[in-house]
Design an enzyme around this catalytic site. Structure first.
Site, PDB file in Angstrom:
ATOM      1  N   LYS A 116       0.809  -1.213   0.000  1.00 36.88           N
ATOM      2  CA  LYS A 116       0.000   0.000   0.000  1.00 36.88           C
ATOM      3  C   LYS A 116       0.848   1.273   0.000  1.00 36.88           C
ATOM      4  O   LYS A 116       0.463   2.285  -0.572  1.00 36.88           O
ATOM      5  CB  LYS A 116      -0.940  -0.003   1.212  1.00 36.88           C
ATOM      6  N   GLU A 200      -3.055   7.763   6.954  1.00 36.98           N
ATOM      7  CA  GLU A 200      -3.495   8.739   5.964  1.00 36.98           C
ATOM      8  C   GLU A 200      -4.715   9.479   6.490  1.00 36.98           C
ATOM      9  O   GLU A 200      -5.403   9.023   7.412  1.00 36.98           O
ATOM     10  CB  GLU A 200      -3.822   8.062   4.633  1.00 36.98           C
ATOM     11  N   ASN A 235     -14.824  -1.362   8.389  1.00 32.78           N
ATOM     12  CA  ASN A 235     -14.039  -1.359   7.146  1.00 32.78           C
ATOM     13  C   ASN A 235     -14.196  -2.641   6.344  1.00 32.78           C
ATOM     14  O   ASN A 235     -13.432  -2.873   5.403  1.00 32.78           O
ATOM     15  CB  ASN A 235     -12.551  -1.111   7.443  1.00 32.78           C
ATOM     16  N   GLU A 275      -9.060   1.156  -6.094  1.00 28.72           N
ATOM     17  CA  GLU A 275     -10.043   1.633  -5.132  1.00 28.72           C
ATOM     18  C   GLU A 275      -9.832   3.119  -4.829  1.00 28.72           C
ATOM     19  O   GLU A 275      -8.700   3.577  -4.670  1.00 28.72           O
ATOM     20  CB  GLU A 275      -9.971   0.809  -3.844  1.00 28.72           C
ATOM     21  N   GLU A 288      -5.926   2.246  -2.941  1.00 23.50           N
ATOM     22  CA  GLU A 288      -5.048   1.103  -3.165  1.00 23.50           C
ATOM     23  C   GLU A 288      -5.457   0.402  -4.444  1.00 23.50           C
ATOM     24  O   GLU A 288      -6.532   0.659  -4.996  1.00 23.50           O
ATOM     25  CB  GLU A 288      -5.139   0.114  -1.994  1.00 23.50           C
ATOM     26  N   ASN A 290      -5.885  -3.500  -5.777  1.00 20.31           N
ATOM     27  CA  ASN A 290      -5.894  -4.929  -5.448  1.00 20.31           C
ATOM     28  C   ASN A 290      -5.553  -5.720  -6.701  1.00 20.31           C
ATOM     29  O   ASN A 290      -6.308  -5.702  -7.678  1.00 20.31           O
ATOM     30  CB  ASN A 290      -7.256  -5.348  -4.898  1.00 20.31           C
ATOM     31  N   PHE A 348     -22.724  -8.121  16.028  1.00 19.94           N
ATOM     32  CA  PHE A 348     -22.094  -8.631  14.810  1.00 19.94           C
ATOM     33  C   PHE A 348     -20.889  -9.518  15.112  1.00 19.94           C
ATOM     34  O   PHE A 348     -19.960  -9.621  14.310  1.00 19.94           O
ATOM     35  CB  PHE A 348     -21.653  -7.481  13.896  1.00 19.94           C
TER      36      PHE A 348
END
Length: 682
Positions: A116, A200, A235, A275, A288, A290, A348
């Site tokens: 990354k 970031e 995320n 992305e 990033e 992928n 969750f």
């Protein structure tokens, strides 16, 4: 073309690759761990090779064993799926040295884009818009807090080798930056064997939008439009759609062209995804790239008709892409809901166990009409009826293990419009039968009804903003409650029709005259009077008209037509009635004849035991850390323990000030759900 390929993965993505390979006439080899000995991908493949114990670092992550399996079976190429070795440049080079083709990009691109930090530098050099941040080496938690303050809160703390939401934290102050750095680094080391972290700027009110690219070895690179993945929790993507309701043609073109420029800068081949984070003004910033197939690739396939797995195989075989950028269109709308083994009613948290019942909605046109033909991406051709697709790697009786990702299936819908695709997804979720473990189907079903989703006014903060206290189900309003009461009364009547023949099919009037009468239905604290008559059904004096159903006793789903509105229900028998579920609503409906209803109201209600002085393990997992000691006074919000389950670390914090009385467990212990982690003084 390859005669035989090996799929270096498991679960639904392995099954997905096998389906395309089978259609192309290519034999397949599966690999498996001890935990996956009887898994669906093993049964589907032509051959299967055992790798080792359940732990990924002792099985699926062992590149040398994958190569040995190729040599043993004669597999000429390896498709890595996603996760595991899919972005491992060293593995790719070892395959090349062994004379085995990697179905994916070359090591140079994997190495450049898979990191990354490096990828952000290359993106900036290629003219791609990037997010402000710090890409250098971060020494420790204190250094992380200092950098975060310099970048400006809020910040995103991310693992350099990360993906799938692992190793990611948002920090709003120094304390969260220090804690987030430690947690992210620990998760990154455990998941990827690489604990490098970068920081970031976190863009507020962001939308997560990504561009699918596809490139061959002859210099052709195209973008297949975008996917929006803004519905996320911690995320981790939950719902994706293609296209995005937010982008305009100009922004789509700019994002696509920048994505292609980045891919060409590293001589990219195969399928990949760039992305972006997009703000409310449609300013977009590179996140990033992928260098693999994405989990959410089906929605792109559904709107373009392109089978991405097939094109990956053909590119790896040295073939040219059969189309150019001008050939790429957007046809309709597609939505993907990730069905996870996690319990929304318990915060969750991950759930493991055996699938006692697993019956997803049937794939194909949702209305049951035959398609004129089926395209390579599983979409019907020659009709506008909504389509359902279900990518899965499990079947009834399968075991959901604590060792792997909690995904059970990827339920997809396609429609001519976003509204049609949403309605199709809602209907498909209500038809999904899944029992034995906790799962998020009710939660995703509720999202499909949410006004913000329906309007398209979403962001990556949607779940945190709309469900800040978690998910407790959707409450039925008065009109829906009346329909559920009517449904319960009708199902109760139908369940007594033993020996009376099958129920009429949907579309035929349900004959009520034979067993008409009054029923009292209790739904939560509500008491409803249902009258079943020849002319139809009334609830508390309100006429619902004729109600039609095709339900038969024993079925776990039912469809009931209230005039032009048709409801699909999950139906489970309980004492005195039914548990009914739809659209995120989950109720127990008790059905009584009037004289028995009076007695039912007198029955005492059993109270749950008091566990307020205990910290219970919320899911099966392994104790990573016990952060307090016996006799210690803890404050509200203080970390008590960290539990790892399904490759994610879960931090358990104190709800209020208390004194720790005892801690019967230690780091490394494996715990069952509701196991006592610590007791507090009362």
């Amino acid at each position: 073309m390859f005669k035989k390929i090996l799929i270096a993965n498991r679960g639904e993505i392995a099954c997905r690759v096998i389906k395309t390979a089978r259609r192309m006439g290519i034999a397949t080899v599966a690999v498996y761990s001890d935990a996956d000995r009887d898994a669906m991908h093993v049964l589907m493949a032509d051959e299967a090779v055992h790798l080792g114990p359940p732990q990924a670092n002792q099985s699926y992550l062992l590149g040398d064993r994958i190569i040995a399996a190729c040599k043993e079976t004669g597999a000429e190429a390896v498709h890595p799926g996603y996760g595991f070795l899919s972005e491992n440049a060293d593995f790719c080079e070892k395959l090349e040295q062994a004379g085995i083709t990697f179905i994916g990009p070359k090591p140079k691109a994997i190495r450049a884009m898979g990191d990354k930090i490096t990828s952000k530098k290359l993106a900036a050099e290629a003219g791609v818009s990037t997010v402000p941040g710090f890409m250098g080496l971060i020494e420790d938690a204190g250094h992380a807090a200092k950098i975060a303050a310099e970048v400006g809160y809020p910040v995103m703390i991310k693992a350099s080798a990360g993906g799938g939401g692992k190793g990611m934290r948002i920090a709003w102050n120094d304390e969260e930056a220090r804690d987030g750095f430690d947690r992210s680094r620990s998760e990154a080391k455990n998941s990827f064997g690489d604990d490098r972290i970068f920081i970031e700027k976190f863009v507020e009110e962001p939308r997560h939008i990504e561009i699918q690219v596809l490139a061959d070895s002859f210099g052709t690179c195209v973008y297949l439009n975008e996917r929006e993945c803004s519905i996320q929790r911690r995320n981790q993507k939950v719902v994706e759609e293609a296209p995005s309701s937010f982008l305009d043609a100009e922004t789509r073109k700019a994002m696509g062209e920048q994505s292609v420029a980045l891919a060409k800068a590293v001589d990219y081949e195969s399928a990949g995804t760039v992305e972006f984070i997009v703000d409310k003004n449609r300013n977009f910033y590179f996140l990033e790239m992928n260098t693999r197939l994405q989990v959410e690739h089906p929605v792109t396939e559904l709107i373009t008709g392109v089978d991405l797995v097939e094109q990956m195989i053909r590119v790896a075989n040295g073939e040219k892409l059969p189309f150019t950028q001008d050939d790429v269109k957007i046809d309709g709308w597609a939505i993907e809901s990730r069905v996870y083994a996690e319990d929304p009613y318990r915060g969750f948290l991950p759930s493991i166990g055996r699938l006692k019942r697993y019956s997803p909605p049937e794939e194909g046109p949702l209305d049951g009409s035959p398609a004129s033909s089926t395209g390579p991406a599983g979409r019907a051709i020659g009709g506008g009826a909504p389509i359902v697709r279900n990518d899965t790697g499990v079947a009834e009786g399968s075991e959901i293990s604590m060792f792997y990702d909690p995904m059970i299936a990827k339920l997809c819908s396609w429609g001519e419009t976003r509204e049609a695709a949403t309605d199709a997804m809602a209907e498909a979720l209500d038809r999904f039968v899944l029992d034995g473990i906790g799962h998020n189907v009710p939660f995703v079903a509720a999202i499909m009804q949410h006004p913000r989703w329906r309007s398209g006014e979403i962001s990556t903060g949607f779940i945190a903003e709309e469900y800040p206290e978690g998910f407790d189900g959707t409450e039925a309003d008065a009109p829906m409650r009346a329909k559920l009461a009517a449904a319960a009364a009708i199902l109760a009547k139908a369940s007594k029709r033993r020996g009376a023949g099958p129920m009429p099919s949907l579309g035929e009037n349900l004959a009520l005259s034979r067993e008409s009468g009054r029923r009292i239905v209790f739904i939560d604290e509500h008491r409803l009077t249902v009258d079943l008559g020849e002319a139809g059904v009334t609830v508390d004096g309100v006429d619902l008209g004729k109600v039609e159903t095709d339900w038969q006793r024993g079925r776990r789903t039912a469809r009931l037509a209230f005039g032009e509105e048709t409801l699909s229900l999950r139906v489970d028998p309980i004492v005195g009635g039914f548990r009914l579920r739809l659209k995120g609503i989950d109720v127990d409906a008790k059905v009584y004849e009037p004289h028995l209803a009076k007695l039912a109201e007198l029955m005492p209600v059993k109270e749950a035991p008091d566990t307020s002085n205990l910290l219970l393990c919320p899911m099966p997992g392994v104790v990573v850390q016990i952060a307090v000691a016996e006799g210690e006074t803890v404050e509200a919000g203080q970390t008590l323990a960290v539990i790892e389950a399904m490759k994610m670390e879960n931090v358990l914090k104190a709800e209020h000030k208390a004194v720790v009385k005892s801690v019967p467990v230690k780091a490394g212990d494996s715990l069952a759900v509701d196991a006592v982690i610590m007791e507090f003084e009362t």
